[in-house]
Design a protein around this motif. Structure first.
Motif, PDB file in Angstrom:
ATOM      1  N   TYR A  40       0.855  -1.181   0.000  1.00  0.00           N
ATOM      2  CA  TYR A  40       0.000   0.000   0.000  1.00  0.00           C
ATOM      3  C   TYR A  40       0.903   1.247   0.000  1.00  0.00           C
ATOM      4  O   TYR A  40       1.771   1.383   0.869  1.00  0.00           O
ATOM      5  N   PRO A  41       0.722   2.203  -0.928  1.00  0.00           N
ATOM      6  CA  PRO A  41       1.470   3.470  -0.848  1.00  0.00           C
ATOM      7  C   PRO A  41       1.124   4.203   0.440  1.00  0.00           C
ATOM      8  O   PRO A  41      -0.017   4.151   0.911  1.00  0.00           O
ATOM      9  N   GLN A  42       2.113   4.916   0.983  1.00  0.00           N
ATOM     10  CA  GLN A  42       1.931   5.639   2.244  1.00  0.00           C
ATOM     11  C   GLN A  42       2.381   7.093   2.088  1.00  0.00           C
ATOM     12  O   GLN A  42       3.467   7.362   1.567  1.00  0.00           O
ATOM     13  N   ARG A  43       1.557   8.002   2.541  1.00  0.00           N
ATOM     14  CA  ARG A  43       1.882   9.424   2.540  1.00  0.00           C
ATOM     15  C   ARG A  43       1.348  10.039   3.823  1.00  0.00           C
ATOM     16  O   ARG A  43       0.418   9.511   4.441  1.00  0.00           O
ATOM     17  N   GLY A  44       1.914  11.177   4.208  1.00  0.00           N
ATOM     18  CA  GLY A  44       1.433  11.853   5.400  1.00  0.00           C
ATOM     19  C   GLY A  44       1.766  13.327   5.392  1.00  0.00           C
ATOM     20  O   GLY A  44       2.762  13.754   4.779  1.00  0.00           O
ATOM     21  N   LEU A  45       0.926  14.128   6.047  1.00  0.00           N
ATOM     22  CA  LEU A  45       1.125  15.564   6.147  1.00  0.00           C
ATOM     23  C   LEU A  45       1.325  15.967   7.606  1.00  0.00           C
ATOM     24  O   LEU A  45       0.620  15.481   8.501  1.00  0.00           O
ATOM     25  N   LEU A  46       2.287  16.844   7.810  1.00  0.00           N
ATOM     26  CA  LEU A  46       2.599  17.353   9.149  1.00  0.00           C
ATOM     27  C   LEU A  46       1.943  18.716   9.332  1.00  0.00           C
ATOM     28  O   LEU A  46       2.080  19.598   8.489  1.00  0.00           O
ATOM     29  N   PHE A  47       1.221  18.861  10.451  1.00  0.00           N
ATOM     30  CA  PHE A  47       0.545  20.108  10.779  1.00  0.00           C
ATOM     31  C   PHE A  47       1.000  20.596  12.147  1.00  0.00           C
ATOM     32  O   PHE A  47       1.477  19.814  12.971  1.00  0.00           O
ATOM     33  N   SER A  48       0.811  21.896  12.378  1.00  0.00           N
ATOM     34  CA  SER A  48       0.931  22.382  13.754  1.00  0.00           C
ATOM     35  C   SER A  48      -0.242  21.817  14.547  1.00  0.00           C
ATOM     36  O   SER A  48      -1.201  21.300  13.978  1.00  0.00           O
ATOM     37  N   LYS A  49      -0.188  21.938  15.858  1.00  0.00           N
ATOM     38  CA  LYS A  49      -1.230  21.339  16.701  1.00  0.00           C
ATOM     39  C   LYS A  49      -2.393  22.317  16.883  1.00  0.00           C
ATOM     40  O   LYS A  49      -2.187  23.497  17.176  1.00  0.00           O
ATOM     41  N   PRO A  50      -3.639  21.849  16.707  1.00  0.00           N
ATOM     42  CA  PRO A  50      -4.786  22.746  16.902  1.00  0.00           C
ATOM     43  C   PRO A  50      -5.040  22.996  18.385  1.00  0.00           C
ATOM     44  O   PRO A  50      -4.497  22.293  19.261  1.00  0.00           O
ATOM     45  N   ASP A  51      -5.872  23.976  18.667  1.00  0.00           N
ATOM     46  CA  ASP A  51      -6.267  24.229  20.056  1.00  0.00           C
ATOM     47  C   ASP A  51      -7.030  23.026  20.602  1.00  0.00           C
ATOM     48  O   ASP A  51      -7.670  22.277  19.849  1.00  0.00           O
ATOM     49  N   GLY A 156       2.519  19.228  17.375  1.00  0.00           N
ATOM     50  CA  GLY A 156       2.085  18.996  16.011  1.00  0.00           C
ATOM     51  C   GLY A 156       1.170  17.796  15.885  1.00  0.00           C
ATOM     52  O   GLY A 156       0.944  17.056  16.852  1.00  0.00           O
ATOM     53  N   VAL A 157       0.661  17.599  14.674  1.00  0.00           N
ATOM     54  CA  VAL A 157      -0.192  16.459  14.342  1.00  0.00           C
ATOM     55  C   VAL A 157       0.259  15.933  12.974  1.00  0.00           C
ATOM     56  O   VAL A 157       0.465  16.724  12.038  1.00  0.00           O
ATOM     57  N   PHE A 158       0.404  14.623  12.880  1.00  0.00           N
ATOM     58  CA  PHE A 158       0.755  14.011  11.607  1.00  0.00           C
ATOM     59  C   PHE A 158      -0.415  13.144  11.166  1.00  0.00           C
ATOM     60  O   PHE A 158      -0.828  12.230  11.870  1.00  0.00           O
ATOM     61  N   ILE A 159      -0.986  13.484  10.003  1.00  0.00           N
ATOM     62  CA  ILE A 159      -2.105  12.717   9.450  1.00  0.00           C
ATOM     63  C   ILE A 159      -1.579  11.931   8.252  1.00  0.00           C
ATOM     64  O   ILE A 159      -1.161  12.518   7.244  1.00  0.00           O
ATOM     65  N   SER A 160      -1.577  10.622   8.378  1.00  0.00           N
ATOM     66  CA  SER A 160      -1.011   9.780   7.329  1.00  0.00           C
ATOM     67  C   SER A 160      -2.054   8.784   6.830  1.00  0.00           C
ATOM     68  O   SER A 160      -3.074   8.548   7.475  1.00  0.00           O
ATOM     69  N   PHE A 161      -1.777   8.201   5.679  1.00  0.00           N
ATOM     70  CA  PHE A 161      -2.694   7.229   5.108  1.00  0.00           C
ATOM     71  C   PHE A 161      -1.932   6.200   4.298  1.00  0.00           C
ATOM     72  O   PHE A 161      -0.797   6.423   3.868  1.00  0.00           O
ATOM     73  N   CYS A 162      -2.545   5.058   4.114  1.00  0.00           N
ATOM     74  CA  CYS A 162      -2.093   4.084   3.132  1.00  0.00           C
ATOM     75  C   CYS A 162      -3.340   3.547   2.447  1.00  0.00           C
ATOM     76  O   CYS A 162      -4.425   3.537   3.033  1.00  0.00           O
ATOM     77  N   TYR A 163      -3.182   3.132   1.204  1.00  0.00           N
ATOM     78  CA  TYR A 163      -4.364   2.709   0.449  1.00  0.00           C
ATOM     79  C   TYR A 163      -3.988   1.628  -0.552  1.00  0.00           C
ATOM     80  O   TYR A 163      -2.833   1.501  -0.966  1.00  0.00           O
ATOM     81  N   PHE A 389      -7.651  21.257   7.365  1.00  0.00           N
ATOM     82  CA  PHE A 389      -8.725  20.575   8.073  1.00  0.00           C
ATOM     83  C   PHE A 389      -9.457  21.496   9.061  1.00  0.00           C
ATOM     84  O   PHE A 389     -10.369  21.059   9.742  1.00  0.00           O
ATOM     85  N   GLY A 390      -9.025  22.740   9.129  1.00  0.00           N
ATOM     86  CA  GLY A 390      -9.719  23.676  10.008  1.00  0.00           C
ATOM     87  C   GLY A 390      -8.828  24.391  11.000  1.00  0.00           C
ATOM     88  O   GLY A 390      -9.301  25.255  11.745  1.00  0.00           O
ATOM     89  N   TRP A 391      -7.535  24.069  11.015  1.00  0.00           N
ATOM     90  CA  TRP A 391      -6.644  24.785  11.944  1.00  0.00           C
ATOM     91  C   TRP A 391      -5.337  25.216  11.264  1.00  0.00           C
ATOM     92  O   TRP A 391      -4.389  25.625  11.919  1.00  0.00           O
TER      93      TRP A 391
END
Length: 447
Positions: A40-51, A156-163, A389-391
């Motif tokens: 499964y390919p894997q990718r992810g985005l790094l964000f700052s942390k929301p409130d 921070g928050v890391f949102i990753s996926f594989c598909y 995603f909103g932040w």
């Protein structure tokens, strides 16, 4: 989990208002089925942390459910059918609404600065920030076709996926991710046009396609792993100026003004020549640059540019090491340009028909163990930083460890306009030599 990552919860998110009465059955083409043994390919985005009052996990899960209603194939499962009459099996995607896997994890000892190393190195712990690092496409009969992992860090928050690559490609996956982010940021659904499936199949090829059972069985773990050199991952950054200078150099070496090379082609050529120069491959040996080609606008009649499904395949520019290194950057980039231009409807048709007649070597993988191949995956054309995603928007993108061989290059849009970032998986000694190569570093930075 490991690497400072602790799993908090694991759940299945199903599409809201999913109906079993109109479930769709998606047949698989030769280009889909050729990926049966791919990770499964894997990718992810790094964000700052929301409130803290953002309610991160619940909002992500609720919006994911709405997004899966639109992108319903991701909530389906792979179905395998036995064909007893000829000892083969067939596969299709059943859009049954079974849902996607959602993992919530925490890495309280990891910060954004730990993730973004100033020298460009990718820390070893990063592999634990991705879900399901051992899923192959053939596993889709028993595991979800999409898995999401949300890892909360100190800042921070890391949102990753594989598909599952047989159900979608990068075009479809990033389109889904964009829709999910818009739903989450708006707090509700929005008017999204109905999903357009690729609906493409070659005339004269009956489906479902029959595949020999032996080609569908998982390959056993290699016993040669201890003898394979250690690979490391590194981020190489090409600024807009780097790319302009490389294009000027390459195009000055190309005789015809009608054959100017693109940014993607020249950056790939620069990496190809630089990596092979330090890989210890004999000058007489063939070397391959494998490129992912999108078929949507190449088949006749052309498909919609954003239709859902897998419409990509790997094709190779081939030359000898001697010719690659001696004929210059322009010639290498021109070879890639000619390769891409040659992928016409007739080419696609011949490749699919040949695969249909000779189903074999599904376990061969994407590259080579001897260092003579690079694989250019993903694309800087994907708008990965417009995913809020909103932040706030992402601050970095990373690829996971799946399908890793020495020579795998994941190309991404850079955070600055006109730039390209490459996450390179290479033998450790090759990286050391690249970082000391003045000719290579003249057009690239690692910071």
């Amino acid at each position: 989990m490991a690497g400072g990552v602790v799993l908090v919860s694991s759940s299945i998110v199903r599409p809201v208002r999913s109906s079993q009465s109109d479930r769709t059955k998606i047949h698989l083409t030769p280009f889909d089925l050729s990926l049966l043994q791919f990770d499964y390919p894997q990718r992810g985005l790094l964000f700052s942390k929301p409130d803290s009052d953002f309610h991160l996990i619940s909002r992500l899960k609720d919006s994911l459910s709405l997004a899966l209603e639109i992108y319903f194939p991701f909530a389906g499962r792979l179905v395998k059918t036995e064909n007893l009459e000829d000892d083969t099996v067939s596969f299709f995607i059943d859009c049954d609404g079974s849902g996607a896997r959602f993992l919530h994890a925490e890495a309280t000892s990891v910060s954004v600065s730990d993730f973004l190393q100033p020298d460009g190195s990718v820390p070893d712990f990063m592999k634990y920030f991705f879900p399901a690092d051992d899923f192959k496409s053939c596993d889709g009969v028993s595991v979800p076709l999409l898995a999401i992992q949300v890892t909360e860090m100190t800042d921070g928050v890391f949102i990753s996926f594989c598909y599952n690559h047989m159900v979608a490609d990068g075009v479809s996956m990033w389109s889904f991710f964009h829709t999910w982010s818009k739903i989450c940021s708006s707090g509700s659904g929005f008017n999204h046009k109905p999903l357009v499936l690729k609906g493409w199949f070659l005339e004269g090829i009956d489906y479902p396609i029959h595949i020999p059972v032996s080609e569908t069985e998982r390959s056993p773990p290699s016993r040669e792993l201890s003898s394979v050199p250690i690979t490391k991952e590194w981020i190489f950054h090409f600024s807009k100026k780097n790319i302009i200078d490389l294009k000027a150099k390459a195009n000055s070496e190309v005789a015809s003004s009608d054959m100017e090379v693109s940014s993607l082609q020249v950056v790939s050529a620069h990496m190809w020549r630089s990596i092979i120069r330090h890989s210890g491959v004999s000058r007489e040996r063939e070397t391959h640059c494998k490129i992912v080609v999108d078929l949507r606008q190449r088949v006749n009649p052309p498909l919609e540019k954003d239709c859902f499904g897998n419409m990509v395949y790997l094709t190779s520019a081939i030359t000898t090491v001697e010719e690659l290194l001696d004929r210059g950057l322009g010639e290498a980039a021109l070879q890639i340009r000619k390769l891409v231009s040659s992928q016409t409807n007739d080419t696609c048709k011949r490749l699919a028909e040949d695969w249909f007649r000779n189903v074999k070597n599904l376990k061969s993988g994407i590259g080579s163990k001897v260092g003579d191949t690079i694989v250019v995956a993903s694309s800087p054309r994907f708008d990965v930083y417009n995913k809020d995603f909103g932040w706030g928007k992402p601050i970095a993108i990373r690829a996971g460890p799946s399908n890793s061989i020495s020579g795998k290059l994941s190309l991404f849009q850079g955070i600055n306009e006109g730039s390209i970032d490459i996450q390179a998986t290479l033998w450790e000694d090759v990286i050391v030599k690249l970082l000391a190569d003045v000719e290579f570093l003249e057009h690239v930075t690692t910071a």
